[in-house]
Design a protein around this motif. Structure first.
Motif, PDB file in Angstrom:
ATOM      1  N   LEU A  30      41.652   4.793  40.315  1.00 26.11           N
ATOM      2  CA  LEU A  30      42.891   5.114  39.544  1.00 26.11           C
ATOM      3  C   LEU A  30      42.463   6.392  38.668  1.00 26.11           C
ATOM      4  O   LEU A  30      43.507   7.203  38.698  1.00 26.11           O
ATOM      5  N   ALA A  31      41.541   6.454  38.159  1.00 27.99           N
ATOM      6  CA  ALA A  31      41.048   7.743  37.263  1.00 27.99           C
ATOM      7  C   ALA A  31      40.931   8.926  38.098  1.00 27.99           C
ATOM      8  O   ALA A  31      41.756   9.827  37.558  1.00 27.99           O
ATOM      9  N   LEU A  32      40.220   8.827  39.255  1.00 27.33           N
ATOM     10  CA  LEU A  32      40.336   9.935  40.013  1.00 27.33           C
ATOM     11  C   LEU A  32      41.538  10.559  40.678  1.00 27.33           C
ATOM     12  O   LEU A  32      41.829  11.537  40.760  1.00 27.33           O
ATOM     13  N   SER A  33      42.224   9.696  41.046  1.00 24.47           N
ATOM     14  CA  SER A  33      43.777   9.982  41.810  1.00 24.47           C
ATOM     15  C   SER A  33      44.726  10.329  40.874  1.00 24.47           C
ATOM     16  O   SER A  33      45.260  11.714  40.993  1.00 24.47           O
ATOM     17  N   ALA A  34      44.666   9.956  39.622  1.00 21.36           N
ATOM     18  CA  ALA A  34      45.344  10.625  38.493  1.00 21.36           C
ATOM     19  C   ALA A  34      45.009  11.853  37.959  1.00 21.36           C
ATOM     20  O   ALA A  34      45.487  12.775  37.719  1.00 21.36           O
ATOM     21  N   GLY A  35      43.670  11.774  37.910  1.00 25.96           N
ATOM     22  CA  GLY A  35      42.814  13.024  37.426  1.00 25.96           C
ATOM     23  C   GLY A  35      42.975  14.236  38.192  1.00 25.96           C
ATOM     24  O   GLY A  35      42.656  15.429  37.928  1.00 25.96           O
ATOM     25  N   LEU A  36      43.511  13.981  39.447  1.00 27.19           N
ATOM     26  CA  LEU A  36      43.608  15.039  40.277  1.00 27.19           C
ATOM     27  C   LEU A  36      44.904  16.114  39.727  1.00 27.19           C
ATOM     28  O   LEU A  36      44.754  17.473  40.086  1.00 27.19           O
ATOM     29  N   GLY A  37      45.534  15.730  38.901  1.00 26.81           N
ATOM     30  CA  GLY A  37      46.598  16.554  38.130  1.00 26.81           C
ATOM     31  C   GLY A  37      45.778  17.761  37.453  1.00 26.81           C
ATOM     32  O   GLY A  37      46.242  18.821  37.258  1.00 26.81           O
ATOM     33  N   GLY A  38      44.762  16.973  36.825  1.00 28.97           N
ATOM     34  CA  GLY A  38      43.993  18.176  36.142  1.00 28.97           C
ATOM     35  C   GLY A  38      43.196  18.891  36.841  1.00 28.97           C
ATOM     36  O   GLY A  38      43.309  20.456  36.692  1.00 28.97           O
ATOM     37  N   LEU A  39      42.859  18.727  38.246  1.00 26.96           N
ATOM     38  CA  LEU A  39      42.384  19.496  39.276  1.00 26.96           C
ATOM     39  C   LEU A  39      43.271  20.843  39.368  1.00 26.96           C
ATOM     40  O   LEU A  39      43.239  21.844  39.678  1.00 26.96           O
ATOM     41  N   LEU A  40      44.643  20.260  39.692  1.00 25.08           N
ATOM     42  CA  LEU A  40      45.746  21.248  40.025  1.00 25.08           C
ATOM     43  C   LEU A  40      46.113  22.156  38.947  1.00 25.08           C
ATOM     44  O   LEU A  40      46.051  23.479  39.218  1.00 25.08           O
ATOM     45  N   PHE A  41      45.900  21.887  37.691  1.00 25.44           N
ATOM     46  CA  PHE A  41      45.769  22.601  36.547  1.00 25.44           C
ATOM     47  C   PHE A  41      45.025  23.684  36.551  1.00 25.44           C
ATOM     48  O   PHE A  41      45.116  24.913  36.535  1.00 25.44           O
ATOM     49  N   GLY A  42      43.475  23.170  36.645  1.00 26.29           N
ATOM     50  CA  GLY A  42      42.482  24.172  36.900  1.00 26.29           C
ATOM     51  C   GLY A  42      42.603  25.183  37.971  1.00 26.29           C
ATOM     52  O   GLY A  42      42.179  26.161  37.550  1.00 26.29           O
ATOM     53  N   TYR A  43      42.701  24.712  38.976  1.00 29.85           N
ATOM     54  CA  TYR A  43      42.784  25.418  39.988  1.00 29.85           C
ATOM     55  C   TYR A  43      43.874  26.480  40.094  1.00 29.85           C
ATOM     56  O   TYR A  43      43.670  27.545  40.470  1.00 29.85           O
ATOM     57  N   ASP A  44      45.215  26.254  39.490  1.00 28.18           N
ATOM     58  CA  ASP A  44      46.010  27.230  39.481  1.00 28.18           C
ATOM     59  C   ASP A  44      45.712  28.297  38.328  1.00 28.18           C
ATOM     60  O   ASP A  44      46.086  29.250  38.644  1.00 28.18           O
ATOM     61  N   ILE A 160      37.661  12.447  32.644  1.00 26.25           N
ATOM     62  CA  ILE A 160      37.571  12.823  33.886  1.00 26.25           C
ATOM     63  C   ILE A 160      38.663  13.861  34.229  1.00 26.25           C
ATOM     64  O   ILE A 160      38.526  14.674  34.925  1.00 26.25           O
ATOM     65  N   ASN A 161      39.856  13.785  33.728  1.00 24.96           N
ATOM     66  CA  ASN A 161      40.892  14.624  33.776  1.00 24.96           C
ATOM     67  C   ASN A 161      40.497  15.954  33.441  1.00 24.96           C
ATOM     68  O   ASN A 161      40.716  17.047  34.098  1.00 24.96           O
ATOM     69  N   GLY A 162      39.946  16.070  32.293  1.00 21.27           N
ATOM     70  CA  GLY A 162      39.381  17.417  31.816  1.00 21.27           C
ATOM     71  C   GLY A 162      38.311  17.925  32.305  1.00 21.27           C
ATOM     72  O   GLY A 162      38.252  18.962  33.009  1.00 21.27           O
ATOM     73  N   PHE A 163      37.436  16.990  33.160  1.00 25.48           N
ATOM     74  CA  PHE A 163      36.336  17.553  34.084  1.00 25.48           C
ATOM     75  C   PHE A 163      36.991  18.126  35.506  1.00 25.48           C
ATOM     76  O   PHE A 163      36.506  19.315  35.856  1.00 25.48           O
ATOM     77  N   LEU A 164      37.956  17.467  35.847  1.00 25.54           N
ATOM     78  CA  LEU A 164      38.629  17.865  37.200  1.00 25.54           C
ATOM     79  C   LEU A 164      39.175  19.142  36.884  1.00 25.54           C
ATOM     80  O   LEU A 164      39.285  20.111  37.717  1.00 25.54           O
ATOM     81  N   LEU A 165      39.624  19.376  35.607  1.00 23.76           N
ATOM     82  CA  LEU A 165      40.440  20.599  35.292  1.00 23.76           C
ATOM     83  C   LEU A 165      39.517  22.030  35.409  1.00 23.76           C
ATOM     84  O   LEU A 165      39.843  22.801  35.987  1.00 23.76           O
ATOM     85  N   THR A 166      38.399  21.584  34.592  1.00 22.90           N
ATOM     86  CA  THR A 166      37.417  22.577  34.587  1.00 22.90           C
ATOM     87  C   THR A 166      36.719  22.980  36.158  1.00 22.90           C
ATOM     88  O   THR A 166      36.340  24.107  36.554  1.00 22.90           O
ATOM     89  N   PHE A 167      36.610  21.699  36.874  1.00 22.09           N
ATOM     90  CA  PHE A 167      36.005  22.094  38.220  1.00 22.09           C
ATOM     91  C   PHE A 167      37.090  22.638  38.937  1.00 22.09           C
ATOM     92  O   PHE A 167      36.645  23.352  39.948  1.00 22.09           O
ATOM     93  N   GLY A 168      38.168  22.236  38.704  1.00 15.95           N
ATOM     94  CA  GLY A 168      39.239  23.121  39.724  1.00 15.95           C
ATOM     95  C   GLY A 168      39.172  24.408  39.254  1.00 15.95           C
ATOM     96  O   GLY A 168      39.307  25.229  40.368  1.00 15.95           O
ATOM     97  N   GLN A 169      39.088  24.885  38.363  1.00 13.65           N
ATOM     98  CA  GLN A 169      38.814  26.336  37.964  1.00 13.65           C
ATOM     99  C   GLN A 169      37.631  26.858  38.739  1.00 13.65           C
ATOM    100  O   GLN A 169      37.583  28.163  39.430  1.00 13.65           O
ATOM    101  N   PHE A 170      36.552  26.233  38.564  1.00 10.74           N
ATOM    102  CA  PHE A 170      35.266  26.691  39.452  1.00 10.74           C
ATOM    103  C   PHE A 170      35.502  26.781  40.958  1.00 10.74           C
ATOM    104  O   PHE A 170      35.237  27.300  41.686  1.00 10.74           O
TER     105      PHE A 170
END
Length: 411
Positions: A30-44, A160-170
């Motif tokens: 659940l957390a990782l699936s929703a947390g992909l929103g943070g990955l999108l933010f970070g990647y962009d 996890i959402n915050g981590f995926l955000l920063t990981f998305g930037q990386f």
């Protein structure tokens, strides 16, 4: 828990999160699936910094106009403002899950438009759509995680959402490096961001709606009580919330934290990191992107530390420590920039004129299309020539002066 109006975090080790999710992996799903929103933010956030280097090569208008460059970068944030504003209403009206799904669709459309853009204005339009998706998911993803997480490990899971955000930037810098030699470069860089949005869309289809939202929608009595205390329309609800001293205090604290976070300046560093590195003397695009990985890597590492410590030391203490660090390093960054500007070599118009205009830079003279000569070309030439501030961006009439081999470009 709250005692005497002061929030106190549970002193739970991060290992508790690991134990719970190991026994019940569905929680982590659940957390990782929703947390992909943070990955999108970070990647962009990260991808545009590298893509912009190559967009300038394809569109002369972008190369010559810093305003157009800033518009391309900032329109995502502008769209995110609107997306966050409507995301709250959509979330309460249709549910967290459906709002996240809608944001994924908008994001995918925006990414495709950017990838096939024939002109800069099309890129801007795509950036606005991507921003809308980012804004909607940036407030719904952590909300969904918090409402579906066990209370004891809620802080770690929301992190996890915050981590995926920063990981998305990386990750965005790594992908930028991967496409530096590919045909289309920036189109691939911007288009690839549709993939995590598509992945989140597919995963969220099989996940349940937030139980808290479902309870509110199914409980008629609770809904009536809320309407009686706050009103039916949005304005009435807002007034009712502001009249509650506890809610008002929390609202003020939340707004202050969000404003402080945005004014910290990290987004500016992320958006322009490769450009900053280039003007530090590393003209190669691939080298600039590689060196920028240090910034995004440390950013991701900080998120991991947050996940390890948030439930142990509390939100407030972690926030104060991080803000002290942010302020200190921003001051250091400002001092470095100021010193670099102050100690740049002095240019002498008299010396420049004695050589004649543009007759001593062999790299410039040998360039076939020297009308497109840019700051990066000067850095690559390494001939120690500099442009006078009185004649900035004057390609055909650059007053130049011969300096020592360690001179810096100053425009």
């Amino acid at each position: 828990m709250v005692e005497a109006g002061v929030a106190s975090a549970d002193q739970v080790e991060f290992t508790e999160c690991w134990k719970v999710t190991w026994k019940t992996p569905y929680i982590m799903r659940l957390a990782l699936s929703a947390g992909l929103g943070g990955l999108l933010f970070g990647y962009d956030t990260g991808v545009i910094s590298g893509a912009l280097l190559y967009i300038k090569d394809d569109f002369d208008g972008v190369e010559k106009s810093t305003i157009l460059q800033e518009v391309i970068v900032s329109m995502c944030v502008g769209g995110a403002i609107i997306g966050a504003a409507i995301g709250g209403y959509l979330s309460d009206r249709f549910g967290r899950k459906k709002t996240i799904l809608a944001s994924d669709i908008v994001f995918i459309i925006g990414a495709i438009i950017m990838a096939v853009a024939p002109a800069p204005w099309v890129i801007v339009f795509g950036r606005v759509l991507v921003g809308l998706g980012v804004g909607m998911t940036s407030m719904n993803s952590p909300l969904y995680i918090s409402e579906t997480s066990p209370a004891k490990i809620r802080g770690a899971l929301v992190s996890i959402n915050g981590f995926l955000l920063t990981f998305g930037q990386f990750l965005s810098y790594l992908i930028n490096l991967a496409f530096t030699k590919a045909p289309g470069t920036w189109r691939w860089m911007l288009g690839v961001c549709a993939l995590p949005a598509l992945l989140q869309f597919m995963l969220m289809l099989w996940l349940p709606e937030s139980p808290r939202w479902l309870y509110r929608e199914e409980s008629v009595e609770v809904e009536k009580e809320m309407e009686a205390s706050t009103g039916k329309d949005t304005i009435s609800k807002l007034k009712g919330a502001l009249n509650d001293p506890v809610v008002r205090r929390g609202l003020y604290a939340g707004i202050t934290v969000q404003v402080a976070q945005q004014f910290a300046g990290i987004n500016t560093v992320m958006y322009y990191a490769p450009t900053i590195v280039q003007f530090a003397g590393f003209a190669s695009k691939s080298v600039a992107l590689a060196l920028s990985l240090v910034t995004t890597g440390l950013n991701a590492f900080g998120s991991i530390l947050s996940m390890l410590c948030v439930d142990r030391f509390g939100r407030r203490r972690m926030m104060i420590i991080s803000m002290i660090g942010i302020i200190s390093f921003l001051v250091a960054l400002a001092i470095v920039f100021q010193q670099a500007s102050t100690h740049a070599p002095t240019l002498s118009p008299v010396d420049s004129q004695s050589f004649g205009r543009n007759f001593t830079c062999q790299s410039y003279l040998s360039k076939v299309e020297n009308t497109k000569w840019t700051c990066m070309d000067c850095l690559k030439a390494k001939c120690a020539f500099c442009a006078n501030r009185a004649n900035e961006v004057s390609s055909l009439n650059l007053p130049v002066t011969w300096l020592n081999s360690n001179a810096k470009y100053d425009s």
